[in-house]
Enzyme design. Structure first.
Site, PDB file in Angstrom:
ATOM      1  N   TYR A  53       0.835  -1.203   0.000  1.00  0.00           N
ATOM      2  CA  TYR A  53       0.000   0.000   0.000  1.00  0.00           C
ATOM      3  C   TYR A  53       0.869   1.253   0.000  1.00  0.00           C
ATOM      4  O   TYR A  53       1.454   1.642   1.026  1.00  0.00           O
ATOM      5  CB  TYR A  53      -0.922   0.027   1.215  1.00  0.00           C
ATOM      6  CG  TYR A  53      -1.832  -1.171   1.348  1.00  0.00           C
ATOM      7  CD1 TYR A  53      -2.196  -1.944   0.253  1.00  0.00           C
ATOM      8  CD2 TYR A  53      -2.332  -1.550   2.591  1.00  0.00           C
ATOM      9  CE1 TYR A  53      -3.023  -3.045   0.381  1.00  0.00           C
ATOM     10  CE2 TYR A  53      -3.171  -2.649   2.731  1.00  0.00           C
ATOM     11  CZ  TYR A  53      -3.513  -3.392   1.620  1.00  0.00           C
ATOM     12  OH  TYR A  53      -4.327  -4.481   1.765  1.00  0.00           O
ATOM     13  N   HIS A 138       0.528 -12.350   1.661  1.00  0.00           N
ATOM     14  CA  HIS A 138      -0.294 -11.506   0.786  1.00  0.00           C
ATOM     15  C   HIS A 138      -0.355 -12.080  -0.627  1.00  0.00           C
ATOM     16  O   HIS A 138       0.671 -12.216  -1.295  1.00  0.00           O
ATOM     17  CB  HIS A 138       0.311 -10.101   0.748  1.00  0.00           C
ATOM     18  CG  HIS A 138      -0.650  -9.026   0.373  1.00  0.00           C
ATOM     19  ND1 HIS A 138      -0.277  -7.700   0.258  1.00  0.00           N
ATOM     20  CD2 HIS A 138      -1.977  -9.054   0.074  1.00  0.00           C
ATOM     21  CE1 HIS A 138      -1.329  -6.968  -0.065  1.00  0.00           C
ATOM     22  NE2 HIS A 138      -2.369  -7.781  -0.197  1.00  0.00           N
TER      23      HIS A 138
END
Length: 320
Positions: A53, A138
């Site tokens: 992010y 992830h």
């Protein structure tokens, strides 16, 4: 396994950290801080982030905003699987990664034991913490699910034993990837993105299996990337990060019709639906402003009548 699932259900939702990391457009440091502060003010005590992010910006901003809060009062999750390495530095990340940040860093997949440990060390440094409560692997399905489950997950389990993380998880929008992960016996929690929502429930069997195994579920993408975030979705509504196809848009509006008959909005029902499953211990919602946080808190507090679910099932709009 740990008993972390007992702790997950704190506050109206978890704050997802992609929005404060310049997702799709720039957000000022001040607005990012105000977003986290607003989340705290409405009772949020769980915060999710990732190196992905904003190429570390989310972790840095979140760490700064939480620095003066008592560490025992909140939970933080981050993710491994992508390392941040030097990039060209002559452009931005929007086209390749979706974040309005300089491309002085780029993502590099690395589920190896050394890569997992390096990723977590660097995340802790950006967050200013000595441990995180959950470390998720992830998106292992994007590069190598086998490497993720055979290399990264055992390494995260070792880090759990060492006290660097309190719980181990996998985050993905792939139901099959998460099914494989929970069967390893190494997962305490999964982050399920967009596949168990008011619109569609292809992960229903996965959620049930998690309940059987004692694996907690954190549901994310509960608005299906925007489609369920409007009281009455229009032709510009997005689904899975693209313009919603006409049949999907029509289904969402049919669900909205039923919601209106029961005195609730589509977003209110969308937030209430996943929490009906015992295994779903929390939902995470992104936000880019204090106003969005407060709006989501109001939606999460709405009283959704039980009769709504029955009518949706009877209409074929909700899986039995």
């Amino acid at each position: 396994m740990t008993d972390l699932a007992v702790d997950l259900d704190r506050g109206p939702f978890w704050l997802g950290g992609a929005g404060i990391a310049n997702l799709l457009h720039a957000v000022s440091d001040e607005d990012a801080r105000a977003t986290v502060d607003a989340a705290w003010d409405v009772g949020v005590r769980g915060f999710d982030t990732a190196p992905h992010y904003g190429l570390g910006l989310s972790e840095r901003r979140l760490g700064a905003a939480l620095a003066d809060r008592p560490r025992s009062d909140y939970l933080v999750s981050t993710k491994v699987g992508r390392l941040l390495v030097p990039g060209r530095g002559d452009g931005d990340d929007l086209a390749s990664g979706g974040f309005a940040v300089p491309d002085d860093l780029v993502r590099q997949w690395d589920p190896s034991p050394s890569g997992v440990r390096r990723s977590l060390d660097e995340s802790l440094d950006r967050l200013g913490l000595d441990h995180v409560d959950i470390a998720y692997l992830h998106d292992p399905d994007v590069y190598s699910l086998t490497d993720g489950l055979t290399q990264a997950l055992p390494t995260l389990a070792e880090l759990r034993d060492e006290g660097v993380v309190r719980a181990v998880g996998v985050g993905s929008n792939s139901v099959s990837a998460l099914e494989g992960a929970v069967e390893t016996g190494l997962c305490d929690v999964v982050m399920l993105a967009g596949r168990y929502t008011l619109l569609e429930q292809p992960a229903a069997s996965l959620v049930a299996r998690c309940g059987e195994l004692g694996v907690a579920v954190v549901a994310v993408g509960v608005y299906n990337s925007g489609l369920l975030g409007q009281d009455r979705p229009d032709a510009s509504a997005t689904y899975d990060y693209a313009t919603a196809p006409a049949p999907v848009l029509a289904r969402a509006n049919a669900v909205a019709d039923v919601c209106e008959r029961h005195g609730v909005t589509l977003p209110e029902a969308a937030l209430a639906f996943p929490r009906r499953a015992a295994a779903v211990r929390a939902i995470a919602l992104g936000a880019q402003s204090a106003e969005q946080v407060r709006e989501n808190a109001g939606r999460a507090a709405a009283d959704v009548p039980e009769a709504l679910w029955g009518e949706l099932r009877a209409a074929g709009l909700l899986d039995a």
